[in-house]
Design a protein around this motif. Structure first.
Motif, mmCIF file in Angstrom:
data_model
loop_
_atom_site.group_PDB
_atom_site.id
_atom_site.type_symbol
_atom_site.label_atom_id
_atom_site.label_comp_id
_atom_site.label_asym_id
_atom_site.label_seq_id
_atom_site.Cartn_x
_atom_site.Cartn_y
_atom_site.Cartn_z
ATOM 1 N N GLU A 211 5.284 -2.125 -12.869
ATOM 2 C CA GLU A 211 4.691 -2.113 -11.533
ATOM 3 C C GLU A 211 4.756 -3.488 -10.887
ATOM 4 O O GLU A 211 4.949 -3.606 -9.672
ATOM 5 C CB GLU A 211 3.252 -1.598 -11.609
ATOM 6 N N ASP B 47 6.462 -4.222 -7.333
ATOM 7 C CA ASP B 47 5.781 -4.972 -6.271
ATOM 8 C C ASP B 47 6.663 -6.108 -5.764
ATOM 9 O O ASP B 47 6.796 -6.322 -4.551
ATOM 10 C CB ASP B 47 4.466 -5.570 -6.792
ATOM 11 N N ARG C 195 3.416 5.757 -5.703
ATOM 12 C CA ARG C 195 3.152 5.835 -7.154
ATOM 13 C C ARG C 195 2.154 6.944 -7.460
ATOM 14 O O ARG C 195 2.355 7.753 -8.373
ATOM 15 C CB ARG C 195 2.569 4.510 -7.647
ATOM 16 N N GLU C 196 1.072 6.943 -6.703
ATOM 17 C CA GLU C 196 0.028 7.930 -6.960
ATOM 18 C C GLU C 196 0.532 9.344 -6.699
ATOM 19 O O GLU C 196 0.229 10.284 -7.439
ATOM 20 C CB GLU C 196 -1.194 7.636 -6.084
ATOM 21 N N ASN D 138 2.036 1.803 -3.495
ATOM 22 C CA ASN D 138 0.993 2.376 -4.347
ATOM 23 C C ASN D 138 0.712 3.838 -4.015
ATOM 24 O O ASN D 138 0.438 4.640 -4.915
ATOM 25 C CB ASN D 138 -0.284 1.543 -4.223
ATOM 26 N N GLU E 63 0.837 -1.198 0.000
ATOM 27 C CA GLU E 63 0.000 0.000 0.000
ATOM 28 C C GLU E 63 0.875 1.252 0.000
ATOM 29 O O GLU E 63 0.582 2.228 -0.699
ATOM 30 C CB GLU E 63 -0.927 0.005 1.216
#
Length: 282
Positions: A116, A120, A83-84, A80, A77
């Motif tokens: 991605e 991960d 990334r955002e 992510n 999380e």
């Protein structure tokens, strides 16, 4: 179809109005944040951190997202969220005011998804290995800046433990670590290190690396897991795999003197270790 603007070595994106600062890779930053927070809590015996580390240990060797028991752990999380945040922070007008081609091109979308997936995997392997490494150790951090894999393995292969050497071992019973020669390294450990370097796929690679980490835990020798996440990301690209092997080989053959007190205390300048700028991972 318009091609995706390539990244160039100096960190300037093609089509951008000017140079952008180099950023750490997303896996490096995600691991640094996640492990930094968990390590601090675990060493203080905080219940939430102890529970999280126990769950992470059980996920070692399992694929990111593929194991339902890993759902709810925050290392991916965090990745992510980063990334955002980077997507949101991208300069407007980078593509002349038009949405990036990855929104239209199936090939570009597939490339992005593969990137991605590799990120991960890098984060998941690094964080779960750290959880194994830190298990039951409260007095010392097993994620430590300035301890790349080659350096840690060299110390292990010379029969050393921890990151400190007593004056007695340096002046009397044993040689100064800075004077130890690589050809005197233990053959068993060296062979395990070679097995990691010659792994042919990610599953085998992660398994062999896990075996080495367990030996490092027994010797209480730390690793720089943020740097390792960078290298795990690169290793998944067959065109960059030799770069990772070279970095490990250089660190294994490099003589390291007594550790910097700042690094021993878990602090230090990350720039002192090899870093992979985000643009170089495109």
């Amino acid at each position: 179809m318009t091609p995706t603007p390539p990244a160039v070595p100096d960190g300037t994106a093609a089509g951008a109005s000017g140079p952008s600062p180099r950023l750490p890779s997303l896996p490096r930053e995600a691991v640094s944040r996640t492990v930094g927070r968990l390590q601090a809590g675990y060493r203080q015996d905080a219940p939430w951190a102890v529970a999280a580390v126990a769950r992470l240990r059980r996920e070692a060797g399992r694929d990111a997202y593929a194991s339902p028991t890993a759902w709810g752990l925050d290392h991916l999380e965090t990745l992510n969220e980063l990334r955002e945040a980077r997507r949101t922070a991208e300069p407007e007008g980078r593509d002349g005011g038009i949405a990036a081609p990855s929104y239209f091109s199936s090939a570009a979308r597939a490339t992005q998804e593969e990137r991605e997936r590799r990120e991960d995997t890098a984060v998941h392997i690094a964080v779960t290995l750290w959880a194994l490494h830190q298990q039951s150790l409260r007095d010392e951090p097993m994620h430590l800046v300035g301890w790349p894999l080659g350096r840690a393995v060299r110390r292990l292969a010379h029969g050393r433990t921890g990151v400190r050497d007593s004056e007695a071992s340096v002046d009397g019973a044993g040689a100064d670590p800075a004077e130890e020669r690589v050809e005197d390294a233990g053959e068993t450990v060296r062979r395990r290190f070679v097995r990691v370097g010659t792994a042919s796929d990610t599953d085998v690679f992660a398994t062999r690396l896990r075996e080495l980490v367990l030996l490092l835990r027994s010797a209480r020798i730390p690793l720089d897991y943020a740097l390792l996440a960078d290298q795990l990301l690169l290793w998944q690209d067959e065109n960059r795999r030799d770069d990772v092997r070279r970095a490990w080989g250089r660190d294994f053959h490099r003589r390291h003197g007594r550790p910097d007190p700042a690094h021993v205390d878990g602090e230090g300048d990350e720039a002192a270790t090899d870093s992979v700028p985000a643009d170089d991972l495109a």
